[in-house]
Design an enzyme around this catalytic site. Structure first.
Site, PDB file in Angstrom:
ATOM      1  CB  SER A  32      -0.898   0.004   1.244  1.00 34.05           C
ATOM      2  OG  SER A  32      -1.539   1.249   1.413  1.00 34.05           O
ATOM      3  CE1 TYR A  90      -4.090  -2.073   4.708  1.00 32.84           C
ATOM      4  CE2 TYR A  90      -3.396   0.166   4.184  1.00 32.84           C
ATOM      5  CZ  TYR A  90      -3.764  -1.097   3.772  1.00 32.84           C
ATOM      6  OH  TYR A  90      -3.808  -1.388   2.435  1.00 32.84           O
ATOM      7  CE  LYS A 124      -1.712  -4.365   3.127  1.00 36.90           C
ATOM      8  NZ  LYS A 124      -1.988  -5.663   2.475  1.00 36.90           N
TER       9      LYS A 124
END
Length: 259
Positions: free
Chosen positions: A109, A136, A140
């Site tokens: 991402s 998040y 990643k």
């Protein structure tokens, strides 16, 4: 021979696009929770990504794993991302290694470098040090680093695509930063096909963004190493006369909320 492609998270937005568009050229195995199409009603494979044995059962005969499954919001809590993005990603990579899978294409991402976006420190690219903007984003970074380990230690090819903002219509937001990192569905198909097919690339980090005139994320390596040629621009979808902000508009104060 036709490559067998396992798509985890095939019921999500990108998963639906790839499951539909890759079927003519590959033997596609779809994994997910809730079927979204008639084909998925018949064919969807269910597996809890935190259960290694269930994940391993998906891998037989698979050439390439396109790993999309997991919590996908920068507003996810630690409980949201721990199982899906940390344990689940480890299980996918370990199962792929054990099954002799050739390659894992990992959906990373833009949020792994999101603090550069928050601080408007552009341009950025795959050689910049990670600065995730959320838990998040942290997971990643973990997935990219774990992929590096599985390549170096076990020879598994792992290509990490740092995906921008995917939407069929870039005008559904007026946030310039999101439009600048827009990845069209057509370009998403193109970049994933490149990652599946490219030869002689063992590991890499690659930005996946469309050909937007205000793009601040470097896709040079994606083009040179993977052969990606983006063809879409968000500016093709707005009324004539709408101007691109020179140097890019200011980042929203609450970034990455809503992204």
């Amino acid at each position: 021979m036709t490559r067998r492609i396992l798509i985890t998270g095939a019921t999500g937005g990108i998963g639906l696009v790839l499951s539909d568009r890759l079927r003519d050229d590959y033997d596609v195995v779809m994994h997910g929770r809730t079927p979204r199409t008639p084909e998925q009603e018949r064919e969807l494979r269910e597996a809890d990504l935190t259960d290694y044995d269930e994940v391993r059962a998906l891998m037989d005969g698979v050439d390439t794993v396109v790993h999309l499954a997991g919590a996908a919001s920068p507003e996810s809590t630690w409980d949201d991302v721990l199982g899906a993005n940390v344990v689940g990603t480890r299980n996918v990579l370990e199962a792929a290694r054990d099954a002799g899978v050739r390659r894992v294409v990992y959906a990373s991402s833009n949020h792994v470098l999101g603090m550069y976006d928050r601080d408007e420190q552009w341009p950025v690219g795959p050689t910049d040090l990670p600065r995730p903007d959320s838990l998040y984003g942290v997971t990643k970074v973990f997935g990219e680093t774990l992929g590096r380990y599985y390549h170096d230690a076990h020879g598994l090819s792992v290509l990490c695509l740092r995906i921008g903002w995917v939407s069929p219509d870039p005008t559904e937001t007026d946030v310039e930063l999101l439009r600048a990192m827009w990845l069209s569905e057509d370009d998403a198909e193109r970049v994933f096909r490149c990652a599946i097919e490219v030869e002689d690339v063992g590991y890499g980090l690659y930005y996946a963004i469309s050909d937007n005139p205000d793009r601040r994320w470097d896709v040079t390596s994606t083009m040179l190493e993977l052969g990606y040629r983006p063809q879409d621009r968000w500016t093709d979808h707005v009324p004539e006369g709408e101007q691109v902000v020179a140097g890019g508009a200011s980042t929203p104060d609450d970034w990455p909320k809503g992204s």
